[in-house]
Design a protein around this motif. Structure first.
Motif, mmCIF file in Angstrom:
data_model
loop_
_atom_site.group_PDB
_atom_site.id
_atom_site.type_symbol
_atom_site.label_atom_id
_atom_site.label_comp_id
_atom_site.label_asym_id
_atom_site.label_seq_id
_atom_site.Cartn_x
_atom_site.Cartn_y
_atom_site.Cartn_z
ATOM 1 N N ALA A 284 -13.175 48.653 -5.270
ATOM 2 C CA ALA A 284 -14.558 48.282 -4.968
ATOM 3 C C ALA A 284 -15.537 49.190 -5.701
ATOM 4 C CB ALA A 284 -14.792 48.347 -3.460
ATOM 5 N N SER A 285 -15.201 50.467 -5.811
ATOM 6 C CA SER A 285 -16.061 51.429 -6.503
ATOM 7 C C SER A 285 -16.118 51.134 -8.002
ATOM 8 C CB SER A 285 -15.557 52.854 -6.251
ATOM 9 O OG SER A 285 -15.552 53.149 -4.862
ATOM 10 N N ALA A 286 -15.015 50.686 -8.554
ATOM 11 C CA ALA A 286 -14.990 50.329 -9.971
ATOM 12 C C ALA A 286 -15.911 49.152 -10.252
ATOM 13 C CB ALA A 286 -13.560 49.991 -10.400
ATOM 14 N N VAL A 287 -15.948 48.200 -9.364
ATOM 15 C CA VAL A 287 -16.804 47.024 -9.523
ATOM 16 C C VAL A 287 -18.274 47.372 -9.309
ATOM 17 C CG1 VAL A 287 -17.390 44.763 -8.543
ATOM 18 C CG2 VAL A 287 -14.992 45.399 -8.878
ATOM 19 N N ALA A 288 -18.538 48.175 -8.296
ATOM 20 C CA ALA A 288 -19.922 48.517 -7.961
ATOM 21 C C ALA A 288 -20.530 49.519 -8.928
ATOM 22 C CB ALA A 288 -19.984 49.064 -6.538
ATOM 23 N N GLY A 289 -19.695 50.414 -9.472
ATOM 24 C CA GLY A 289 -20.205 51.483 -10.323
ATOM 25 C C GLY A 289 -20.559 52.722 -9.530
ATOM 26 N N PHE A 290 -20.349 52.638 -8.251
ATOM 27 C CA PHE A 290 -20.567 53.765 -7.348
ATOM 28 C C PHE A 290 -19.626 53.598 -6.162
ATOM 29 C CE2 PHE A 290 -23.817 50.472 -6.746
ATOM 30 C CZ PHE A 290 -23.540 50.054 -5.448
ATOM 31 N N ILE A 291 -19.455 54.643 -5.369
ATOM 32 C CA ILE A 291 -18.508 54.548 -4.252
ATOM 33 C C ILE A 291 -18.954 53.450 -3.305
ATOM 34 C CG2 ILE A 291 -17.544 55.751 -2.257
ATOM 35 C CD1 ILE A 291 -17.670 58.340 -3.854
ATOM 36 N N SER A 292 -18.028 52.535 -3.044
ATOM 37 C CA SER A 292 -18.329 51.379 -2.212
ATOM 38 C C SER A 292 -17.057 50.910 -1.515
ATOM 39 C CB SER A 292 -18.930 50.249 -3.070
ATOM 40 O OG SER A 292 -19.390 49.189 -2.248
ATOM 41 N N THR A 293 -17.158 49.813 -0.796
ATOM 42 C CA THR A 293 -16.012 49.212 -0.108
ATOM 43 C C THR A 293 -15.979 47.722 -0.409
ATOM 44 O OG1 THR A 293 -17.260 48.674 1.895
ATOM 45 C CG2 THR A 293 -16.230 50.871 1.791
ATOM 46 N N PRO A 294 -14.833 47.078 -0.257
ATOM 47 C CA PRO A 294 -14.767 45.625 -0.452
ATOM 48 C C PRO A 294 -15.719 44.883 0.484
ATOM 49 C CG PRO A 294 -12.570 46.566 -0.436
ATOM 50 C CD PRO A 294 -13.500 47.652 -0.005
ATOM 51 N N GLU A 295 -15.869 45.391 1.696
ATOM 52 C CA GLU A 295 -16.745 44.750 2.665
ATOM 53 C C GLU A 295 -18.200 44.777 2.184
ATOM 54 O OE1 GLU A 295 -13.013 45.351 3.949
ATOM 55 O OE2 GLU A 295 -14.323 47.047 3.474
ATOM 56 N N GLU A 296 -18.602 45.887 1.564
ATOM 57 C CA GLU A 296 -19.959 45.991 1.039
ATOM 58 C C GLU A 296 -20.141 45.048 -0.153
ATOM 59 O OE1 GLU A 296 -23.866 46.997 0.578
ATOM 60 O OE2 GLU A 296 -22.515 47.346 2.280
ATOM 61 N N LEU A 297 -19.122 44.930 -0.991
ATOM 62 C CA LEU A 297 -19.191 43.978 -2.106
ATOM 63 C C LEU A 297 -19.349 42.564 -1.590
ATOM 64 C CD1 LEU A 297 -16.423 45.193 -4.618
ATOM 65 C CD2 LEU A 297 -18.883 45.627 -4.702
ATOM 66 N N LEU B 83 -1.208 47.792 -5.664
ATOM 67 C CA LEU B 83 -1.762 46.980 -6.742
ATOM 68 C C LEU B 83 -2.205 45.617 -6.236
ATOM 69 C CD1 LEU B 83 0.590 47.812 -9.767
ATOM 70 C CD2 LEU B 83 -1.424 49.019 -8.907
ATOM 71 N N HIS B 84 -1.505 45.094 -5.237
ATOM 72 C CA HIS B 84 -1.940 43.840 -4.621
ATOM 73 C C HIS B 84 -3.329 43.987 -4.008
ATOM 74 C CE1 HIS B 84 2.406 42.113 -4.016
ATOM 75 N NE2 HIS B 84 1.941 41.944 -5.244
ATOM 76 N N GLU B 85 -3.567 45.103 -3.335
ATOM 77 C CA GLU B 85 -4.875 45.345 -2.719
ATOM 78 C C GLU B 85 -5.959 45.443 -3.788
ATOM 79 O OE1 GLU B 85 -4.771 48.715 -0.160
ATOM 80 O OE2 GLU B 85 -3.466 47.771 1.326
ATOM 81 N N VAL B 86 -5.639 46.104 -4.885
ATOM 82 C CA VAL B 86 -6.592 46.244 -5.977
ATOM 83 C C VAL B 86 -6.924 44.877 -6.569
ATOM 84 C CG1 VAL B 86 -6.887 47.134 -8.323
ATOM 85 C CG2 VAL B 86 -5.944 48.600 -6.539
ATOM 86 N N ALA B 87 -5.905 44.078 -6.817
ATOM 87 C CA ALA B 87 -6.111 42.752 -7.401
ATOM 88 C C ALA B 87 -6.931 41.855 -6.481
ATOM 89 C CB ALA B 87 -4.761 42.098 -7.697
ATOM 90 N N GLU B 88 -6.709 41.987 -5.195
ATOM 91 C CA GLU B 88 -7.462 41.188 -4.225
ATOM 92 C C GLU B 88 -8.955 41.487 -4.320
ATOM 93 O OE1 GLU B 88 -7.849 40.639 0.631
ATOM 94 O OE2 GLU B 88 -6.156 41.751 -0.231
ATOM 95 N N VAL B 89 -9.298 42.747 -4.496
ATOM 96 C CA VAL B 89 -10.703 43.144 -4.605
ATOM 97 C C VAL B 89 -11.285 42.727 -5.955
ATOM 98 C CG1 VAL B 89 -12.304 45.101 -4.640
ATOM 99 C CG2 VAL B 89 -10.402 45.074 -3.020
ATOM 100 N N LEU B 90 -10.504 42.848 -7.027
ATOM 101 C CA LEU B 90 -11.000 42.584 -8.376
ATOM 102 C C LEU B 90 -11.061 41.103 -8.725
ATOM 103 C CD1 LEU B 90 -9.188 45.333 -10.504
ATOM 104 C CD2 LEU B 90 -11.511 45.380 -9.583
ATOM 105 N N ARG B 91 -10.333 40.266 -8.015
ATOM 106 C CA ARG B 91 -10.236 38.847 -8.380
ATOM 107 C C ARG B 91 -11.630 38.210 -8.467
ATOM 108 N NH1 ARG B 91 -6.536 37.794 -5.233
ATOM 109 N NH2 ARG B 91 -4.825 37.928 -6.747
ATOM 110 N N GLY B 92 -11.939 37.661 -9.651
ATOM 111 C CA GLY B 92 -13.224 37.024 -9.855
ATOM 112 C C GLY B 92 -14.362 37.988 -10.118
ATOM 113 N N ARG B 93 -14.059 39.264 -10.259
ATOM 114 C CA ARG B 93 -15.081 40.281 -10.487
ATOM 115 C C ARG B 93 -14.777 41.055 -11.768
ATOM 116 N NH1 ARG B 93 -14.596 41.464 -4.332
ATOM 117 N NH2 ARG B 93 -16.574 40.671 -3.482
ATOM 118 N N ARG B 94 -15.733 41.878 -12.191
ATOM 119 C CA ARG B 94 -15.557 42.711 -13.373
ATOM 120 C C ARG B 94 -15.849 44.163 -13.057
ATOM 121 N NH1 ARG B 94 -13.148 41.497 -18.025
ATOM 122 N NH2 ARG B 94 -14.581 42.928 -19.084
#
Length: 423
Positions: free
Chosen positions: A398-411, A300-311
Motif C-alpha cells: 500500500a505504501s508503494a502505491v501511495a508514495g507514503f506509508i499507508s494501508t490497503p484500507e486507506e487506499l 507475495l499473494h498479499e502484495v499482489a492483492e493490494v497491487l492488482r489494478g494499481r501502479r
C-alpha cells in the motif's frame, strides 16, 4: 514441576531430564553456514585440524550476497563451491534462496530437532517446533567437526496468542507486537515459547515461521511455536513434543489477535513499535518485500492483492525478492508475479537482497524505506541516516502505491472517494 518445550527437546536429546540453567552436550541434526560466514568457518576448521564429522549434516547456503556483487565476493563463493565438493557437504547455490526458507523446504529442520545456524535468525526453525539457534563461526565449526554442541538450557517466556487475525492484520503485525511487549532485551538467552489458542491454531506454517523469526529481536536463544493445526498435517510430530501444563516460565504474556491493528517498527530499534496510523503519510523512497521474515508465497499473494489494478507511485522503487526458488516458481505459476510486475515493481534473485545493505537496493543518505524485513538499525540497509520502517507485506504494498506509508484500507477509502467525486 513440568518441563517447557525447550527443556523437552534438550532432555530428549540429552537422554535425561534437564532443567533451565543446566549445561548439556547434545547432538545436532543440522549445521547451517551462510556465505558471509563461510570463510571464517573454513579457517576455524583448519585451525582445529578437523573436517565435518557428518558432511551430509552441514549445509552451506549462498544467499546473503547472491549473485556476487564484486570480485572478492565471487572468489569467496567459488571457494564455497570447491570446499563443499571436496568434503561432500551440500551447497545451495545462488538463486536457491534464503537459508532458513531453504532448510524448511528441504525438510532439514524438523519438529523436535536441533539446528544451529551461522545466522541470528535461525530461530525461524522454531515455527515448526525445531530448536533453532544462531551461533558464530567458532561454535558452528566445532559443531560441524564433532556433530555436537554444548548449551545452557534456556529459561522460557510464554507468549500466548488468542483469537483470529482480522483481514487487515498479518502475522508480521503480531510478531512486531510481541517484540514491543517483550522489548529488545526482554528475553535474552531465553526460549520464547509461543502458544496458539482460541482460533490462533489456524495460523499457517508460514505465519508461524514469521513469529519465530522475530523472537531473536527480543534477545531469544530460540523461539518455539507449540505444534498444532497445519504443522500436524505437514509433519510427523512426536507425542512428547509438547510443554507440560505445569511447566515453569519466567514471564507469561497474552496477545489478543482479534484486537490487533496494523503495526510498524519505527527507526532505529525493532521494539520501537507503533500503530501504522501514527506514521501514516511518511514519504517513502523505496519499498522492499522479501527476506526470511516475509518473502514466502502467502506474503507475495498479499502484495499482489493490494497491487492488482494499481501502479507503484512515481519516484518510489519497489523491490520484490522471493525467499526461495520454490516460492519464485509457485508465484510465477499462479500469476502472482505478473500482477506484481505489471504494477511496476522490480523482481530480484531469491535470497536476502538488500536486507543487510550489501547489494540489490542499498539506501542512500536520507532515504526512507518500508521493508518487510526484521531489522531497522542505523546503517542496516546502507547509509547511516537512512530510515527503515518494518511493516507487513500489505502495508508495504500500500505504501508503494501511495508514495507514503499507508494501508490497503486507506487506499480503498481513497478509491471510493474518487468514485463518489467522479459521479
Amino acid at each position: 514441576m513440568g518441563l517447557t518445550l525447550a527443556e523437552k527437546i534438550l532432555s530428549q536429546r540429552a537422554g535425561r531430564e534437564v532443567r533451565s540453567g543446566e549445561l548439556v552436550v547434545v547432538e545436532v541434526d543440522q549445521v547451517m553456514v551462510v556465505d558471509s560466514i563461510a570463510g571464517s568457518f573454513f579457517k576455524r576448521l583448519e585451525q582445529l585440524g578437523a573436517t565435518p564429522r557428518y558432511p551430509e549434516k552441514v549445509a552451506i547456503v549462498i544467499d546473503h550476497v547472491a549473485p556476487a556483487a564484486n570480485v572478492e565476493v565471487a572468489k569467496a563463493q567459488k571457494e564455497i563451491r570447491e570446499w563443499g565438493k571436496r568434503y561432500g557437504c551440500p551447497v545451495f547455490d545462488v538463486g536457491r534462496g534464503i537459508c532458513h526458507q531453504v532448510l524448511i523446504e528441504e525438510r532439514l529442520a524438523l519438529p523436535g530437532g536441533i539446528v544451529l545456524g551461522s545466522d541470528s535468525h535461525s530461530t525461524t526453525y522454531g515455527g515448526v517446533a525445531c530448536f533453532g539457534s544462531g551461533m558464530g563461526a567458532t561454535d558452528i565449526a566445532l559443531a560441524a567437526a564433532s556433530g555436537r554442541t554444548w548449551l545452557r538450557v534456556p529459561e522460557s517466556v510464554k507468549v500466548t496468542f488468542r483469537g483470529r487475525l482480522n483481514p487487515a492484520v498479518s502475522a508480521k503485525d503480531a510478531a512486531l507486537e510481541m517484540v514491543r511487549v517483550l522489548t529488545a532485551d526482554g528475553a535474552t538467552y531465553m526460549s520464547v515459547e509461543i502458544h496458539l489458542a482460541d482460533g490462533a491454531e489456524s495460523l499457517t506454517r508460514s505465519q508461524r515461521l514469521t513469529l519465530a523469526n522475530l523472537t531473536v529481536e527480543a534477545g531469544a536463544k530460540c523461539g518455539l511455536v507449540v505444534p498444532s493445526g497445519e504443522i500436524l498435517e505437514l509433519y510427523d510430530v512426536p507425542g512428547w513434543l509438547y510443554p507440560d501444563p505445569d511447566a515453569t516460565y519466567v514471564r507469561e504474556v497474552e496477545i489478543d489477535l482479534s484486537a490487533l491493528t496494523p503495526r510498524v517498527s519505527v527507526p532505529f530499534y525493532v521494539d520501537n513499535v507503533h500503530t501504522v496510523d501514527s506514521v501514516m503519510g511518511k514519504k517513502v523512497d523505496q519499498v522492499f518485500v522479501g527476506t526470511c521474515t516475509n518473502g514466502r508465497l502467502d506474503d507475495l499473494h498479499e502484495v499482489a492483492e493490494v497491487l492488482r489494478g494499481r501502479r507503484v507511485a512515481p519516484g518510489v522503487r519497489m523491490l520484490v525478492i522471493p525467499a526461495s526458488s520454490q516460492v519464485l516458481e509457485e508465484a510465477t505459476a499462479d500469476g502472482t508475479l505478473l500482477t506484481i510486475l505489471q504494477a511496476g515493481a522490480t523482481l530480484g534473485t531469491p535470497g536476502c537482497g538488500p536486507c543487510m545493505g550489501r547489494h540489490q537496493g542499498v539506501l542512500a543518505p536520507g532515504e526512507v524505506c518500508v521493508s518487510t524485513s526484521n531489522r531497522n538499525f542505523r546503517g542496516r540497509m546502507g547509509a547511516a541516516d537512512a530510515e527503515i520502517y518494518l511493516a507487513s507485506p500489505r502495508v508495504a504494498a500500500a505504501s508503494a502505491v501511495a508514495g507514503f506509508i499507508s494501508t490497503p484500507e486507506e487506499l480503498n477509502a481513497q478509491d471510493a472517494r474518487r468514485k463518489t467525486q467522479d459521479a
